[in-house]
Design a protein around this motif. Structure first.
Motif, PDB file in Angstrom:
ATOM      1  N   GLY A 187       0.805  -1.211   0.000  1.00 44.20           N
ATOM      2  CA  GLY A 187       0.000   0.000   0.000  1.00 44.20           C
ATOM      3  C   GLY A 187       0.839   1.263   0.000  1.00 44.20           C
ATOM      4  N   LEU A 188       1.919   1.282   0.768  1.00 48.10           N
ATOM      5  CA  LEU A 188       2.816   2.438   0.787  1.00 48.10           C
ATOM      6  C   LEU A 188       3.410   2.689  -0.597  1.00 48.10           C
ATOM      7  CD1 LEU A 188       4.955   2.203   4.063  1.00 48.10           C
ATOM      8  CD2 LEU A 188       3.370   4.018   3.433  1.00 48.10           C
ATOM      9  N   MET A 189       3.824   1.626  -1.260  1.00 49.35           N
ATOM     10  CA  MET A 189       4.441   1.782  -2.576  1.00 49.35           C
ATOM     11  C   MET A 189       3.417   2.183  -3.630  1.00 49.35           C
ATOM     12  SD  MET A 189       7.309  -1.269  -2.451  1.00 49.35           S
ATOM     13  CE  MET A 189       8.349  -0.500  -3.686  1.00 49.35           C
ATOM     14  N   ARG A 190       2.219   1.639  -3.518  1.00 44.76           N
ATOM     15  CA  ARG A 190       1.159   2.049  -4.448  1.00 44.76           C
ATOM     16  C   ARG A 190       0.829   3.535  -4.261  1.00 44.76           C
ATOM     17  NH1 ARG A 190      -0.803   0.470  -8.799  1.00 44.76           N
ATOM     18  NH2 ARG A 190      -3.003   0.581  -8.218  1.00 44.76           N
ATOM     19  N   ASP A 191       0.753   3.971  -3.004  1.00 42.70           N
ATOM     20  CA  ASP A 191       0.501   5.391  -2.741  1.00 42.70           C
ATOM     21  C   ASP A 191       1.634   6.264  -3.250  1.00 42.70           C
ATOM     22  OD1 ASP A 191      -1.872   4.699  -1.499  1.00 42.70           O
ATOM     23  OD2 ASP A 191      -1.076   4.890   0.546  1.00 42.70           O
ATOM     24  N   GLY A 192       2.829   5.684  -3.355  1.00 45.92           N
ATOM     25  CA  GLY A 192       3.993   6.415  -3.852  1.00 45.92           C
ATOM     26  C   GLY A 192       4.110   6.423  -5.360  1.00 45.92           C
ATOM     27  N   GLY A 193       3.144   5.859  -6.062  1.00 47.44           N
ATOM     28  CA  GLY A 193       3.134   5.921  -7.523  1.00 47.44           C
ATOM     29  C   GLY A 193       3.617   4.683  -8.233  1.00 47.44           C
ATOM     30  N   ASP A 214       2.837  -4.078 -11.014  1.00 42.06           N
ATOM     31  CA  ASP A 214       3.918  -4.839 -11.642  1.00 42.06           C
ATOM     32  C   ASP A 214       5.264  -4.453 -11.037  1.00 42.06           C
ATOM     33  OD1 ASP A 214       4.926  -6.652 -13.789  1.00 42.06           O
ATOM     34  OD2 ASP A 214       5.869  -4.810 -14.506  1.00 42.06           O
ATOM     35  N   LEU A 215       5.493  -3.147 -10.840  1.00 41.06           N
ATOM     36  CA  LEU A 215       6.771  -2.718 -10.275  1.00 41.06           C
ATOM     37  C   LEU A 215       6.866  -3.073  -8.788  1.00 41.06           C
ATOM     38  CD1 LEU A 215       9.467  -1.436 -10.764  1.00 41.06           C
ATOM     39  CD2 LEU A 215       8.418   0.825 -10.492  1.00 41.06           C
ATOM     40  N   VAL A 216       5.747  -3.017  -8.072  1.00 36.94           N
ATOM     41  CA  VAL A 216       5.754  -3.462  -6.674  1.00 36.94           C
ATOM     42  C   VAL A 216       6.154  -4.934  -6.596  1.00 36.94           C
ATOM     43  CG1 VAL A 216       4.358  -3.898  -4.621  1.00 36.94           C
ATOM     44  CG2 VAL A 216       4.062  -1.770  -5.876  1.00 36.94           C
ATOM     45  N   HIS A 217       5.614  -5.742  -7.512  1.00 33.23           N
ATOM     46  CA  HIS A 217       5.938  -7.170  -7.532  1.00 33.23           C
ATOM     47  C   HIS A 217       7.443  -7.378  -7.736  1.00 33.23           C
ATOM     48  CE1 HIS A 217       6.160 -11.102  -9.874  1.00 33.23           C
ATOM     49  NE2 HIS A 217       5.771 -11.462  -8.672  1.00 33.23           N
ATOM     50  N   LEU A 268      19.844  -1.989   1.407  1.00 35.51           N
ATOM     51  CA  LEU A 268      18.480  -1.452   1.343  1.00 35.51           C
ATOM     52  C   LEU A 268      18.438  -0.165   0.531  1.00 35.51           C
ATOM     53  CD1 LEU A 268      15.520  -1.495   2.265  1.00 35.51           C
ATOM     54  CD2 LEU A 268      16.248  -0.342   4.363  1.00 35.51           C
ATOM     55  N   ASP A 269      19.404   0.735   0.767  1.00 34.00           N
ATOM     56  CA  ASP A 269      19.405   2.010   0.057  1.00 34.00           C
ATOM     57  C   ASP A 269      19.694   1.837  -1.422  1.00 34.00           C
ATOM     58  OD1 ASP A 269      18.765   3.442   2.328  1.00 34.00           O
ATOM     59  OD2 ASP A 269      20.850   3.855   2.863  1.00 34.00           O
ATOM     60  N   VAL A 270      20.574   0.914  -1.767  1.00 31.54           N
ATOM     61  CA  VAL A 270      20.843   0.640  -3.185  1.00 31.54           C
ATOM     62  C   VAL A 270      19.560   0.206  -3.888  1.00 31.54           C
ATOM     63  CG1 VAL A 270      21.981  -0.971  -4.756  1.00 31.54           C
ATOM     64  CG2 VAL A 270      23.296   0.114  -2.921  1.00 31.54           C
ATOM     65  N   ILE A 271      18.812  -0.686  -3.267  1.00 32.10           N
ATOM     66  CA  ILE A 271      17.569  -1.186  -3.871  1.00 32.10           C
ATOM     67  C   ILE A 271      16.525  -0.083  -3.955  1.00 32.10           C
ATOM     68  CG2 ILE A 271      15.658  -2.809  -3.592  1.00 32.10           C
ATOM     69  CD1 ILE A 271      17.678  -4.719  -2.251  1.00 32.10           C
ATOM     70  N   LEU A 272      16.331   0.660  -2.874  1.00 29.10           N
ATOM     71  CA  LEU A 272      15.300   1.701  -2.865  1.00 29.10           C
ATOM     72  C   LEU A 272      15.624   2.816  -3.860  1.00 29.10           C
ATOM     73  CD1 LEU A 272      14.431   2.031   0.936  1.00 29.10           C
ATOM     74  CD2 LEU A 272      13.254   0.699  -0.831  1.00 29.10           C
ATOM     75  N   ASP A 273      16.901   3.191  -3.958  1.00 28.34           N
ATOM     76  CA  ASP A 273      17.291   4.212  -4.929  1.00 28.34           C
ATOM     77  C   ASP A 273      17.017   3.734  -6.358  1.00 28.34           C
ATOM     78  OD1 ASP A 273      18.110   5.869  -2.896  1.00 28.34           O
ATOM     79  OD2 ASP A 273      20.261   5.476  -3.158  1.00 28.34           O
ATOM     80  N   GLY A 274      17.332   2.467  -6.629  1.00 24.62           N
ATOM     81  CA  GLY A 274      17.061   1.918  -7.955  1.00 24.62           C
ATOM     82  C   GLY A 274      15.579   1.859  -8.263  1.00 24.62           C
ATOM     83  N   LEU A 275      14.784   1.474  -7.275  1.00 25.15           N
ATOM     84  CA  LEU A 275      13.335   1.418  -7.469  1.00 25.15           C
ATOM     85  C   LEU A 275      12.758   2.814  -7.708  1.00 25.15           C
ATOM     86  CD1 LEU A 275      12.387  -1.169  -4.700  1.00 25.15           C
ATOM     87  CD2 LEU A 275      12.309  -1.530  -7.177  1.00 25.15           C
ATOM     88  N   ASP A 276      13.328   3.825  -7.045  1.00 30.49           N
ATOM     89  CA  ASP A 276      12.851   5.192  -7.237  1.00 30.49           C
ATOM     90  C   ASP A 276      13.084   5.649  -8.669  1.00 30.49           C
ATOM     91  OD1 ASP A 276      11.523   7.341  -6.077  1.00 30.49           O
ATOM     92  OD2 ASP A 276      13.380   8.382  -5.543  1.00 30.49           O
ATOM     93  N   ARG A 277      14.247   5.296  -9.226  1.00 33.12           N
ATOM     94  CA  ARG A 277      14.531   5.652 -10.620  1.00 33.12           C
ATOM     95  C   ARG A 277      13.578   4.936 -11.569  1.00 33.12           C
ATOM     96  NH1 ARG A 277      19.835   5.404  -8.637  1.00 33.12           N
ATOM     97  NH2 ARG A 277      20.145   3.295  -9.454  1.00 33.12           N
ATOM     98  N   LEU A 278      13.302   3.662 -11.306  1.00 34.31           N
ATOM     99  CA  LEU A 278      12.378   2.912 -12.151  1.00 34.31           C
ATOM    100  C   LEU A 278      10.972   3.495 -12.079  1.00 34.31           C
ATOM    101  CD1 LEU A 278      13.550  -0.743 -11.439  1.00 34.31           C
ATOM    102  CD2 LEU A 278      13.789   0.510 -13.592  1.00 34.31           C
ATOM    103  N   ARG A 279      10.566   3.907 -10.884  1.00 30.42           N
ATOM    104  CA  ARG A 279       9.238   4.513 -10.721  1.00 30.42           C
ATOM    105  C   ARG A 279       9.126   5.786 -11.540  1.00 30.42           C
ATOM    106  NH1 ARG A 279       7.167   8.535  -6.352  1.00 30.42           N
ATOM    107  NH2 ARG A 279       9.174   9.348  -7.061  1.00 30.42           N
ATOM    108  N   ASP A 280      10.197   6.608 -11.534  1.00 36.13           N
ATOM    109  CA  ASP A 280      10.176   7.853 -12.293  1.00 36.13           C
ATOM    110  C   ASP A 280      10.120   7.625 -13.808  1.00 36.13           C
ATOM    111  OD1 ASP A 280      10.273   9.286  -9.947  1.00 36.13           O
ATOM    112  OD2 ASP A 280      12.447   9.602 -10.004  1.00 36.13           O
ATOM    113  N   GLN A 281      10.670   6.476 -14.241  1.00 39.00           N
ATOM    114  CA  GLN A 281      10.685   6.182 -15.671  1.00 39.00           C
ATOM    115  C   GLN A 281       9.368   5.585 -16.167  1.00 39.00           C
ATOM    116  OE1 GLN A 281      14.035   3.548 -16.154  1.00 39.00           O
ATOM    117  NE2 GLN A 281      15.518   5.072 -15.378  1.00 39.00           N
ATOM    118  N   ALA A 282       8.565   5.082 -15.229  1.00 39.15           N
ATOM    119  CA  ALA A 282       7.317   4.406 -15.625  1.00 39.15           C
ATOM    120  C   ALA A 282       6.284   5.388 -16.173  1.00 39.15           C
ATOM    121  CB  ALA A 282       6.744   3.661 -14.406  1.00 39.15           C
TER     122      ALA A 282
END
Length: 220
Positions: free
Chosen positions: A125-131, A135-138, A206-220
């Motif tokens: 839910g937190l990640m969905r609220d974050g945009g 599929d990307l949450v999975h 954890l930070d490496v993964i979260l930073d990478g996920l943030d970039r992927l979210r911005d590209q979606a």
């Protein structure tokens, strides 16, 4: 025996005693006989509340997971998904650091704890609220693995009966691995849930993964 035997037995009391026993003596010390002694009861009387040791193990997973849920529910999620997810995972980790036997148990239980599912549902839910898309949450949950719950699986595990040191007869042919292992040492056992799982390494990954996920979210 550390508990007043005059207090009636209940499933909750049995499981809380099991958690306390594992905290003090380790998971391998948790037997039905030892648990009965801790409660000041006959071993057979436990079976009215937990049918077998496997049920105790499943039950204490629920107890720890519920403790995690209570910890994260006290957090202020804020507006940004990344610090919210980060503080949630680190709060879960603090619970595991109080119950150092628990990661091993969580990794080996075949039954899925309802309390664990509630934890993951709120994380999604937190990640969905974050945009994030579903599929990307999975993908994110696969990338995080057990780190989403606050611990990581060890690459080397000397406690499992093998040494993390490179055998002398192989060392000459493994200069890079030998060099790394001879230079890197962790000296904060209170922050570890395994041989190398200290707080610095956990937060780095954890930070490496979260930073990478943030970039992927911005590209979606």
């Amino acid at each position: 025996m550390t508990t007043d035997a005059r207090i009636p037995l209940s499933r909750k009391r049995v499981l809380r005693a099991a958690v306390g026993l594992a905290d003090e003596h380790g998971l391998r010390a948790l037997t039905m006989r030892r648990l009965a002694e801790e409660l000041g009861a006959e071993a057979m009387s436990l079976y009215y509340h937990v049918a077998k040791k496997e049920e105790v193990l499943d039950g204490i997973v629920d107890v720890v997971a519920q403790e995690i849920n209570e910890a994260v529910e006290r957090l202020d999620p804020g507006a940004d998904w990344k610090p919210a997810v980060r503080q949630r995972i680190l709060a879960a980790r603090r619970v595991f650091l109080r119950h150092r036997w628990a990661p091993e148990l969580f990794e080996t239980r075949s039954a899925t704890s309802p309390a664990v599912l509630r934890y993951y549902d709120a994380l999604v839910g937190l990640m969905r609220d974050g945009g994030f898309s579903y599929d990307l949450v999975h993908h994110a949950l696969h990338a995080l693995g057990s780190r989403a719950l606050g611990f990581t699986q060890e690459l080397f595990d000397p406690s499992a009966g093998s040494s993390a040191d490179v055998p002398a007869d192989l060392a000459a042919g493994l200069p890079n691995l030998v060099g790394m292992l001879s230079e890197i040492a962790h000296d904060d056992p209170e922050s570890a849930l395994g041989w190398c799982d200290d707080q610095t390494e956990f937060e780095f990954g954890l930070d490496v993964i979260l930073d990478g996920l943030d970039r992927l979210r911005d590209q979606a």
